[in-house]
Design a protein around this motif. Structure first.
Motif, mmCIF file in Angstrom:
data_model
loop_
_atom_site.group_PDB
_atom_site.id
_atom_site.type_symbol
_atom_site.label_atom_id
_atom_site.label_comp_id
_atom_site.label_asym_id
_atom_site.label_seq_id
_atom_site.Cartn_x
_atom_site.Cartn_y
_atom_site.Cartn_z
ATOM 1 N N ALA A 62 0.636 -1.348 0.097
ATOM 2 C CA ALA A 62 -0.054 0.009 -0.092
ATOM 3 C C ALA A 62 0.997 1.285 -0.226
ATOM 4 C CB ALA A 62 -0.904 -0.099 1.517
ATOM 5 N N ALA A 63 1.812 1.206 0.691
ATOM 6 C CA ALA A 63 3.002 2.235 0.605
ATOM 7 C C ALA A 63 3.449 2.668 -0.778
ATOM 8 C CB ALA A 63 4.063 2.206 1.737
ATOM 9 N N ALA A 64 3.516 1.708 -1.514
ATOM 10 C CA ALA A 64 4.269 1.861 -3.052
ATOM 11 C C ALA A 64 5.442 2.450 -2.889
ATOM 12 C CB ALA A 64 3.002 2.500 -3.678
ATOM 13 N N HIS A 65 6.237 2.388 -2.150
ATOM 14 C CA HIS A 65 7.780 2.395 -2.052
ATOM 15 C C HIS A 65 7.982 4.065 -2.469
ATOM 16 C CE1 HIS A 65 6.653 -1.658 -2.237
ATOM 17 N NE2 HIS A 65 6.427 -1.675 -3.358
ATOM 18 N N ASP A 66 8.885 4.273 -3.289
ATOM 19 C CA ASP A 66 9.550 5.502 -3.054
ATOM 20 C C ASP A 66 9.011 6.240 -4.560
ATOM 21 O OD1 ASP A 66 12.828 3.838 -2.928
ATOM 22 O OD2 ASP A 66 11.479 4.763 -1.583
ATOM 23 N N ASP A 67 8.287 5.714 -5.068
ATOM 24 C CA ASP A 67 7.515 6.598 -6.079
ATOM 25 C C ASP A 67 6.069 7.343 -6.068
ATOM 26 O OD1 ASP A 67 6.692 3.586 -7.922
ATOM 27 O OD2 ASP A 67 5.692 4.583 -6.290
ATOM 28 N N GLY A 68 5.739 7.147 -4.706
ATOM 29 C CA GLY A 68 4.393 7.839 -4.251
ATOM 30 C C GLY A 68 3.144 7.067 -4.609
ATOM 31 N N GLY A 69 3.484 5.816 -4.983
ATOM 32 C CA GLY A 69 2.232 4.980 -5.040
ATOM 33 C C GLY A 69 2.418 4.486 -6.638
ATOM 34 N N GLY A 70 2.807 3.507 -6.764
ATOM 35 C CA GLY A 70 2.692 2.755 -8.261
ATOM 36 C C GLY A 70 3.517 1.448 -8.293
#
Length: 296
Positions: A62-70
């Motif tokens: 859900a956090a989708a890492h470093d790209d802000g959601g993707g």
């Protein structure tokens, strides 16, 4: 969308894996991932099994890492998965040969398609994409029992190929890993990835009166054909992942041999001896079954 056919020149290893080409994901790809994710996030609480939701939280998808959601980074997910159950994700270009697929599973490697559907394919895509594979499949690999089941399935697949019984094992995968339901104290819940990654079937499988819901039976499932182009006519329900793993622990060779004398069953059939949880109306208008396509 990153179209598969536009990137056929991406270097493949002999086992059909490649480095996840994250540089090829566009802003639109990430936006489509967010749309798919957020839609399922609204639908699945109260419908998905607790083990899936726990796995989703544990992976931090859900956090989708470093790209802000993707689209997630496979290596980051693999590190979390490896620590939990010893599995890793390997990127593949799409569907791979059976022996390659089973070989990866047998070594606790999950082959995940790297590319994502287009926005105009948001509701249906016949072949698996990265959303189906990562969102639908990977969270349950955080569960130790289900993770062991998947490895056993891979080993069983290699054996089934030698015994010319792959169609039997494919039906087991279809009705458990892809389209399985599980009984919980709160009611029926979803664990099959084909449902978990589908907006429409997430609701249909639990709330529609159209499909049959039958108790899990290994031999029954291995006789049962299925549809790949519509919602399912029948869902099989397990009591627990432990039940699933124990049922599939024995040697399947005698089972395959015995089933040679038994006729195949249609996807909608209910027969004597079935433990029926709910017998469906089989209303074609609800299931999208009007096409008349044959079961496989």
């Amino acid at each position: 969308m990153v179209a598969l056919e536009r990137h056929a020149d991406l270097p493949l290893r002999p086992d059909y894996t490649l480095d996840q080409p994250r540089h090829l994901y566009s802003a639109e790809d990430h936006a489509v991932w967010r749309l798919l994710f957020q839609r399922q996030a609204r639908l699945l609480p109260g419908r998905a099994c607790g083990e899936f939701l726990a796995g989703l939280r544990g992976l931090g998808v859900a956090a989708a890492h470093d790209d802000g959601g993707g689209v997630p980074d496979f290596e980051r997910l693999s590190d979390l998965l490896d620590r939990a159950t010893g599995w890793r994700i390997v990127a593949v270009p799409g569907l791979v040969p059976d022996e390659v697929f089973f070989g990866h599973l047998a070594e606790r490697r999950f082959p995940a398609t790297w590319w994502l559907r287009r926005r105009d394919q948001i509701d249906y895509l016949q072949e698996p994409d990265v959303f189906h594979d990562i969102y639908g499949h990977v969270p349950l690999l955080m569960n130790p029992v289900f993770a062991d089941y998947m490895q056993a399935y891979g080993r069983g697949g290699l054996k089934a190929m030698r015994l010319n019984a792959l169609h039997r094992l494919a039906r087991l995968y279809w009705y458990t890993v892809e389209f399985g339901l599980i009984e919980t104290p709160e009611g029926l819940r979803i664990y099959g990835s084909g449902i978990l990654s589908s907006k429409g079937e997430s609701v249909f499988c639990l709330e529609s009166a159209a499909p049959n819901r039958l108790r899990f039976d290994l031999r029954r499932i291995m006789r049962t054909k299925y549809r790949i182009d519509t919602y399912q006519k029948t869902y099989f329900v397990i009591r627990s992942f432990a039940e699933l793993f124990e049922a599939t622990r024995p040697d399947f060779a005698p089972i395959y041999a015995a089933l040679e004398a038994e006729p195949d069953l249609g996807a909608a059939d209910v027969i004597e001896g079935d433990a029926v949880i709910a017998r469906g109306t089989l209303d074609a208008r609800e299931g999208g079954w009007e096409s008349g396509r044959a079961d496989v």
